[in-house]
Design a protein around this motif. Structure first.
Motif, PDB file in Angstrom:
ATOM      1  N   ASN A 288      30.734  48.935  37.000  1.00  0.00           N
ATOM      2  CA  ASN A 288      31.782  48.075  36.433  1.00  0.00           C
ATOM      3  C   ASN A 288      32.504  47.331  37.556  1.00  0.00           C
ATOM      4  OD1 ASN A 288      33.094  47.158  34.026  1.00  0.00           O
ATOM      5  ND2 ASN A 288      34.892  48.352  34.588  1.00  0.00           N
ATOM      6  N   VAL A 289      31.730  46.620  38.373  1.00  0.00           N
ATOM      7  CA  VAL A 289      32.282  45.922  39.532  1.00  0.00           C
ATOM      8  C   VAL A 289      32.864  44.581  39.081  1.00  0.00           C
ATOM      9  CG1 VAL A 289      31.732  44.896  41.762  1.00  0.00           C
ATOM     10  CG2 VAL A 289      30.653  47.045  41.082  1.00  0.00           C
ATOM     11  N   PRO A 290      34.132  44.316  39.405  1.00  0.00           N
ATOM     12  CA  PRO A 290      34.761  43.085  38.931  1.00  0.00           C
ATOM     13  C   PRO A 290      34.552  41.904  39.887  1.00  0.00           C
ATOM     14  CG  PRO A 290      36.387  44.403  40.069  1.00  0.00           C
ATOM     15  CD  PRO A 290      35.091  45.201  40.089  1.00  0.00           C
ATOM     16  N   SER A 291      34.741  40.712  39.350  1.00  0.00           N
ATOM     17  CA  SER A 291      34.836  39.517  40.188  1.00  0.00           C
ATOM     18  C   SER A 291      36.276  39.390  40.669  1.00  0.00           C
ATOM     19  CB  SER A 291      34.463  38.272  39.386  1.00  0.00           C
ATOM     20  OG  SER A 291      35.430  38.044  38.357  1.00  0.00           O
ATOM     21  N   LEU A 292      36.501  38.542  41.654  1.00  0.00           N
ATOM     22  CA  LEU A 292      37.861  38.332  42.152  1.00  0.00           C
ATOM     23  C   LEU A 292      38.755  37.772  41.055  1.00  0.00           C
ATOM     24  CD1 LEU A 292      39.563  38.619  44.703  1.00  0.00           C
ATOM     25  CD2 LEU A 292      38.935  36.266  45.299  1.00  0.00           C
ATOM     26  N   GLU A 293      38.220  36.904  40.223  1.00  0.00           N
ATOM     27  CA  GLU A 293      38.991  36.334  39.116  1.00  0.00           C
ATOM     28  C   GLU A 293      39.448  37.421  38.150  1.00  0.00           C
ATOM     29  OE1 GLU A 293      38.515  32.961  35.563  1.00  0.00           O
ATOM     30  OE2 GLU A 293      36.822  33.471  36.853  1.00  0.00           O
ATOM     31  N   MET A 294      38.578  38.366  37.840  1.00  0.00           N
ATOM     32  CA  MET A 294      38.937  39.474  36.957  1.00  0.00           C
ATOM     33  C   MET A 294      40.043  40.323  37.571  1.00  0.00           C
ATOM     34  SD  MET A 294      35.034  40.538  35.886  1.00  0.00           S
ATOM     35  CE  MET A 294      35.486  42.068  35.054  1.00  0.00           C
ATOM     36  N   VAL A 295      39.972  40.551  38.878  1.00  0.00           N
ATOM     37  CA  VAL A 295      40.992  41.350  39.563  1.00  0.00           C
ATOM     38  C   VAL A 295      42.335  40.639  39.520  1.00  0.00           C
ATOM     39  CG1 VAL A 295      41.677  42.349  41.767  1.00  0.00           C
ATOM     40  CG2 VAL A 295      39.284  42.446  41.054  1.00  0.00           C
ATOM     41  N   HIS A 296      42.349  39.350  39.822  1.00  0.00           N
ATOM     42  CA  HIS A 296      43.599  38.590  39.792  1.00  0.00           C
ATOM     43  C   HIS A 296      44.211  38.590  38.393  1.00  0.00           C
ATOM     44  CE1 HIS A 296      42.431  36.081  43.584  1.00  0.00           C
ATOM     45  NE2 HIS A 296      43.023  37.221  43.892  1.00  0.00           N
ATOM     46  N   GLN A 297      43.375  38.495  37.369  1.00  0.00           N
ATOM     47  CA  GLN A 297      43.870  38.509  35.990  1.00  0.00           C
ATOM     48  C   GLN A 297      44.525  39.841  35.670  1.00  0.00           C
ATOM     49  OE1 GLN A 297      43.825  35.826  33.708  1.00  0.00           O
ATOM     50  NE2 GLN A 297      45.225  37.217  32.689  1.00  0.00           N
ATOM     51  N   ARG A 298      43.900  40.925  36.070  1.00  0.00           N
ATOM     52  CA  ARG A 298      44.476  42.252  35.794  1.00  0.00           C
ATOM     53  C   ARG A 298      45.777  42.443  36.557  1.00  0.00           C
ATOM     54  NH1 ARG A 298      40.888  47.646  35.188  1.00  0.00           N
ATOM     55  NH2 ARG A 298      40.374  46.426  33.317  1.00  0.00           N
ATOM     56  N   MET A 299      45.830  41.984  37.785  1.00  0.00           N
ATOM     57  CA  MET A 299      47.071  42.090  38.558  1.00  0.00           C
ATOM     58  C   MET A 299      48.182  41.296  37.881  1.00  0.00           C
ATOM     59  SD  MET A 299      45.566  41.729  42.444  1.00  0.00           S
ATOM     60  CE  MET A 299      47.144  41.957  43.271  1.00  0.00           C
ATOM     61  N   SER A 300      47.856  40.114  37.380  1.00  0.00           N
ATOM     62  CA  SER A 300      48.838  39.273  36.699  1.00  0.00           C
ATOM     63  C   SER A 300      49.333  39.931  35.420  1.00  0.00           C
ATOM     64  CB  SER A 300      48.212  37.913  36.379  1.00  0.00           C
ATOM     65  OG  SER A 300      49.122  37.081  35.676  1.00  0.00           O
ATOM     66  N   ASN A 301      48.422  40.567  34.683  1.00  0.00           N
ATOM     67  CA  ASN A 301      48.787  41.218  33.427  1.00  0.00           C
ATOM     68  C   ASN A 301      49.626  42.461  33.642  1.00  0.00           C
ATOM     69  OD1 ASN A 301      47.324  39.291  32.057  1.00  0.00           O
ATOM     70  ND2 ASN A 301      45.504  40.571  31.806  1.00  0.00           N
ATOM     71  N   ASN A 302      49.587  43.021  34.857  1.00  0.00           N
ATOM     72  CA  ASN A 302      50.311  44.275  35.123  1.00  0.00           C
ATOM     73  C   ASN A 302      51.561  44.086  35.969  1.00  0.00           C
ATOM     74  OD1 ASN A 302      48.711  46.929  34.226  1.00  0.00           O
ATOM     75  ND2 ASN A 302      47.248  45.305  34.652  1.00  0.00           N
ATOM     76  N   LYS A 303      52.027  42.840  36.088  1.00  0.00           N
ATOM     77  CA  LYS A 303      53.260  42.608  36.839  1.00  0.00           C
ATOM     78  C   LYS A 303      54.463  43.149  36.090  1.00  0.00           C
ATOM     79  CE  LYS A 303      51.951  38.577  39.601  1.00  0.00           C
ATOM     80  NZ  LYS A 303      52.178  37.147  39.847  1.00  0.00           N
TER      81      LYS A 303
END
Length: 303
Positions: A288-303
């Motif tokens: 379940n390796v993410p792309s950088l875009e997926m990581v940035h989206q999750r970080m944004s959703n968890n602010k």
């Protein structure tokens, strides 16, 4: 002429047998296996795969067996654009294999068959691969080979990160001293960092003044701590954990991606935590390796 790469990871490429049990058996007893599956793994390969998915041009040097050429694993690494032309192929032996047992508390026990990796000691340093990259990550593997590679990388002015992982027990105090002396970043979980400090008879500040200026300690669900002259605590980005195997390797890949991009250490830790939150959501280190875009989206959703 070889294409310039960002990151070279040196150490194990392995096949992982991920085994789920309710609890570990006592000596001279047994326990039922709830589930068992085979995955692509090995700490060095895990870092290379995740780093590649995040946008780093990655290279990988491992000792693999005669079963590796033409295998699905080789094809998968090539499809991910990872440079594996310097792999050490030992035709008469098997690719290293890990048996990873995880209980209901997400505690783990590892059994590791070295196979072809026993040939690391007699292998030549991958000089061209090291010259061709910005940074070298020394993962689990043979202490003497890691030191030889690290010594040449230091001479070439490369950024060096070091993560002995489960192979820490193989390092004599002198082995450990020599590799730490040439490292810029030390990664380890809380057990490994404490053991290193005890072996070196140093505290974190003394260790930083001696060798790696950055020490990164991961603590599972409790997050991570980055020592760099000041102490930075980073919360874990918690998700439901299906399998914790590979979480540390993915954290290292995320950290190195942002560190090589010139980001702050706090941001490096936060993005690394977000990366590892994807990996624990599925069985296997590279599932379940993410792309950088997926990581940035999750970080944004968890602010």
């Amino acid at each position: 002429m070889r294409e310039k790469r960002d990151l070279l990871t040196i150490g194990h490429t392995a096949l992982d047998y991920i085994i789920q049990v309710n609890e570990f058996p006592l000596p001279n007893s047994s326990t039922a296996i709830k589930n068992m599956r085979t995955f692509h793994g090995g700490a060095a390969a895990n870092v290379a795969v995740v780093a590649s998915s995040l946008g780093l041009k990655s290279s990988l040097v491992s000792a693999v067996g005669g079963d590796f050429p033409g295998s699905d694993y080789q094809k998968d690494l090539e499809n991910k654009k990872i440079d594996i032309q310097d792999m050490i192929v030992v035709k008469e032996d098997k690719t290293p294999t890990a048996f990873v047992l995880t209980d209901n508390n997400h505690d783990q026990i590892f059994y590791f068959y070295w196979g072809a990796a026993t040939r690391f000691k007699e292998s030549e340093v991958p000089y061209d691969a090291i010259k061709n990259v910005q940074a070298v990550h020394l993962a689990t593997g043979d202490p003497s080979f890691n030191w030889k590679c690290g010594k040449f990388a230091r001479k070439e002015g490369k950024i060096i990160s070091f993560d002995p992982g489960q192979d820490l027990h193989m390092y004599s105090p002198n082995d450990l001293l020599e590799v730490l002396k040439i490292s810029d970043i030390l990664f380890g979980n809380h057990h490994e960092i404490e053991r290193i400090l005890k072996t070196m008879k140093m505290n974190v500040d003394e260790l930083r003044n001696f060798g790696p200026s950055i020490v990164v300690k991961t603590r599972g669900k409790e997050g991570s701590t980055i020592y760099s002259g000041k102490t930075i605590n980073v919360d874990a980005l918690e998700r439901e954990t299906v399998d914790p195997t590979g979480a540390g390797d993915s954290y290292r890949a995320g950290f190195l991606k942002t560190y090589l991009g010139g980001e702050s250490l706090e941001y490096c830790g936060k993005l690394a935590s977000a990366v590892s939150s994807f990996v624990v959501e599925a069985e296997g280190c590279q599932t379940n390796v993410p792309s950088l875009e997926m990581v940035h989206q999750r970080m944004s959703n968890n602010k």
